[in-house]
Design a protein around this motif. Structure first.
Motif, PDB file in Angstrom:
ATOM      1  N   ARG A  59       0.836  -1.209   0.000  1.00 50.44           N
ATOM      2  CA  ARG A  59       0.000   0.000   0.000  1.00 50.44           C
ATOM      3  C   ARG A  59       0.867   1.254   0.000  1.00 50.44           C
ATOM      4  N   ALA A  60       1.957   1.221   0.774  1.00 53.28           N
ATOM      5  CA  ALA A  60       2.866   2.366   0.819  1.00 53.28           C
ATOM      6  C   ALA A  60       3.486   2.601  -0.558  1.00 53.28           C
ATOM      7  N   ALA A  61       3.895   1.518  -1.216  1.00 53.57           N
ATOM      8  CA  ALA A  61       4.498   1.640  -2.547  1.00 53.57           C
ATOM      9  C   ALA A  61       3.504   2.208  -3.551  1.00 53.57           C
ATOM     10  N   GLU A  62       2.255   1.746  -3.469  1.00 52.10           N
ATOM     11  CA  GLU A  62       1.215   2.252  -4.377  1.00 52.10           C
ATOM     12  C   GLU A  62       0.953   3.738  -4.152  1.00 52.10           C
ATOM     13  N   GLY A 104       3.252   5.857  -3.540  1.00 50.59           N
ATOM     14  CA  GLY A 104       4.420   6.604  -3.988  1.00 50.59           C
ATOM     15  C   GLY A 104       5.585   6.584  -3.022  1.00 50.59           C
ATOM     16  N   ALA A 105       5.455   5.882  -1.900  1.00 47.21           N
ATOM     17  CA  ALA A 105       6.562   5.829  -0.935  1.00 47.21           C
ATOM     18  C   ALA A 105       7.654   4.901  -1.459  1.00 47.21           C
ATOM     19  N   ARG A 106       8.884   5.376  -1.417  1.00 47.01           N
ATOM     20  CA  ARG A 106      10.024   4.572  -1.875  1.00 47.01           C
ATOM     21  C   ARG A 106      10.751   3.902  -0.712  1.00 47.01           C
ATOM     22  N   SER A 107      10.467   4.365   0.497  1.00 46.67           N
ATOM     23  CA  SER A 107      11.096   3.776   1.685  1.00 46.67           C
ATOM     24  C   SER A 107      10.065   3.682   2.799  1.00 46.67           C
ATOM     25  N   VAL A 108      10.086   2.559   3.509  1.00 45.41           N
ATOM     26  CA  VAL A 108       9.200   2.369   4.655  1.00 45.41           C
ATOM     27  C   VAL A 108      10.082   2.236   5.900  1.00 45.41           C
ATOM     28  N   PHE A 109       9.814   3.063   6.904  1.00 40.90           N
ATOM     29  CA  PHE A 109      10.575   3.044   8.156  1.00 40.90           C
ATOM     30  C   PHE A 109       9.698   2.492   9.278  1.00 40.90           C
TER      31      PHE A 109
END
Length: 628
Positions: free
Chosen positions: A361-364, A366-371
């Motif tokens: 969901r984060a990638a969809e 537009g997030a390129r990094s998840v912390f």
């Protein structure tokens, strides 16, 4: 059994009153060592482990190892110590589970329980409950404990299989058993086991390591490991003092054969299948209270949940929220937070599935990094592909917006997962995911050696499940156009390639085996969960869904696949000259139910079946009907 229990209870009550060892002596016997130290119980915990405990507690250890240190106890877990004695292992466990966890100490000796309660009060351990009872009949509910400890106690039980059956019962799926105990490395004189002094001295009841492994396996445990740690040798004088009622030659067998060992095992876990056992959905406004309640139960902060609820996912089972995972998205970065699962869902891979869905969901978005920030689960998230980074690596937009930045302590580990692609545009490889897929593919190679009742066309050997599924796929490709089938042939191929995978564990059930058919569904359901549970959760759900679709016969593709399945089995019997029919005395009448499905499916399949019947009748392939 009662006599042994009374002797053991009396000796340990005396030991805790006098401050002596389990042999009942403070100056000699199996516990005595040069310098006044305890041969079996000394040195099992490092000083850095014991430094927080009062001297009185340190001196009341009756153990032979350090099961608590090997158990990998996590905050929030429920721990049970079998034969908790004066309490040392319960105190160490209580520190590890923290205020969100619970520790139970079980002992049959009132003097031990009184001492343990007094010691717990002295050190301020408020998350421990001591209960009286025997380890052969644990007074706790089924599946209520995450970890079971025991330190040099199970050897005192005259019914060890009952102990392990009870341990298995109260452990939750995936729960761990961590035991330190006395074992024999070889079989010894049976006279030793008849010595009551030897029972109380942690010797006579020591099991042979091979028997111990068998007891654990028979109880249902897996991943059983028994590792000898210290081998004990005694002089003749020491042995005579320890076991005055034993013949010298029998007592001497103890020296070099007796050892302390670490015993670990796990209760198997059946992963839950998304779509079958639970569902994942976006959180709704009405979920806020239940999500916050779950987070509090897991000892996680609730700050900022309400403001970010629209970015949360929840796992729901029978109307109850059993898991959550939230996101706080800021530009090309996202913070994964509030990953939690209810006690009933732990070890079921629910949290793993939630994390993967949240990352997607984060990638969809537009997030390129998840912390993320974690105090207790660094190892678990590392297995999911996250790597530890400096807390300074948290992007400024996350720092400024996240409520967690202010509540997570400085000791929290910051971790990061990239959702970006490689320079060539290929998604980055998830090594753990690939490893699980490869393990599954290797596992199902075994279907080449699972043989059906039917034979190859030349009758030279039985047909394997793998050959059957391939052949059935060819039936689908060759006959779909001839039968008027208007559905998705690709979907049919998926179903026929998956429909018998479960037979790797459940075995082939012969179509005319009435007794086998009765429990076939139950056996295959269990096999499906075990086999598809080896895959990453999303793929496991995909394969399980394909298998269930074939079984439930709701879709046009499933009905076509079932018609072909029955046709192929019937045709294989005819072209192999009815070999399996002859072996099992199958009459023409008994085959009529199996062939009814393809005959009713379409005119084309009905004509094929009638042609095959004519050939079978001509060759006399059927057994005579009863009474003919």
């Amino acid at each position: 059994m009662d006599e042994i229990r009374k002797i053991v209870e009396k000796k340990y009550a005396e030991a805790v009153r006098k401050g002596s060892c389990c042999c009942g002596s403070s100056t000699g016997g199996c516990c005595s060592a040069p310098g006044g130290k305890d041969a079996i119980t000394s040195g099992i915990y490092g000083e850095e482990v014991l430094e927080k405990l009062p001297e009185s507690v340190k001196n009341q250890s009756f153990g032979c190892g350090s099961p608590t240190l090997k158990a990998g106890i996590h905050p929030g877990e429920v721990v049970l110590d079998l034969g908790s004695g004066a309490g040392i292992d319960t105190f160490l466990a209580a520190e590890r589970v923290g205020p969100a966890g619970r520790v139970f100490g079980l002992d049959m000796t009132e003097e031990m329980l009184e001492t343990a309660r007094k010691n717990a009060a002295e050190i301020g351990a408020g998350n421990i409950t001591y209960i009286k009872g025997t380890i052969e009949s644990i007074p706790l509910p089924d599946e209520s404990v995450d970890v079971i400890l025991s330190n040099c106690v199970i050897n005192l039980s005259p019914d060890k299989p009952a102990v392990f059956r009870e341990a298995f019962r109260v452990l939750r799926p995936g729960g761990r058993l961590s035991v330190s105990d006395m074992v024999f490395l070889c079989r010894v004189d049976p006279a030793i086991q008849k010595s009551l002094d030897a029972w109380a001295g942690c010797v006579a009841g020591a099991a042979f390591v091979g028997d111990l492994a068998g007891f654990l396996s028979e109880a249902g445990f897996e991943e059983v490991r028994i590792v000898p740690e210290r081998i004990f040798r005694f002089t003749r004088e020491e042995l005579a003092g320890m076991f005055p009622d034993l013949p010298p030659e029998a007592a001497e067998e103890v020296s070099g054969a007796l050892a302390s060992a670490s015993v670990t095992a796990r209760r198997p876990v059946q992963p839950w299948m998304e779509g079958a056992d639970y569902r994942i959905r976006p959180a709704e406004p009405g979920d806020l209270g239940r999500v916050e309640e779950l987070l509090r139960e897991c000892g996680l902060p609730v700050e900022g949940v309400g403001e970010n609820l629209e970015s949360f996912l929840v796992a729901e089972k029978e109307g109850k929220i059993i898991g959550s995972a939230g996101l706080e998205i800021a530009g090309e970065s996202a913070l994964l937070r509030s990953v939690a699962s209810a006690a009933c869902a732990r070890k079921r891979r629910v949290a793993e599935t939630l994390v993967r869905r949240a990352v997607d969901r984060a990638a969809e978005s537009g997030a390129r990094s998840v912390f993320l920030l974690t105090e207790t689960a660094e190892g678990w998230f590392a297995r999911m592909g996250f790597t530890a980074v400096s807390r300074d690596a948290l992007p400024a937009e996350i720092r400024s917006r996240s409520a967690l930045e202010g509540v997570c302590p400085a000791s929290s580990t910051c971790m990061k997962l990239s959702t970006a692609v490689s320079p060539g545009g290929v998604p980055l490889v998830d090594r753990e995911r690939i490893a699980r897929i490869l393990d599954f593919l290797v596992e199902i190679d075994g279907l080449k050696r699972v043989y059906r009742a039917g034979y190859l066309a030349d009758g030279s050997r039985h047909e394997s499940d793998a050959e059957h599924m391939w052949h059935l796929g060819m039936y689908a490709l060759a006959l779909s156009g001839e039968t008027g089938f208007s559905g998705d042939v690709g979907r049919v191929l998926r179903l026929v390639l998956c429909h018998d995978l479960v037979e790797l564990y459940a075995g082939d059930t012969y179509a005319y085996d009435e007794a086998g058919v009765e429990n076939q569904a139950e056996r295959e359901e269990k096999a499906a969960r075990a086999l598809f549970g080896k895959l990453p959760p999303d793929l496991g759900a995909f394969f399980y869904g394909a298998w269930r679709e074939f079984e439930e016969q709701v879709t046009p593709e499933a009905r076509f696949a079932r018609a072909l399945d029955h046709l192929q089995g019937f045709a294989q019997n005819v072209i192999s000259s009815g070999k399996s029919w002859t072996e099992n005395g199958i009459t023409r009448k008994r085959t009529s139910l199996r062939t009814s499905f393809p005959r009713q499916y379409s005119q084309a399949l009905a004509e094929i079946v009638e042609t095959l019947y004519s050939l079978a009748d001509e060759k006399g392939l059927f057994a005579p009907e009863e009474g003919s």
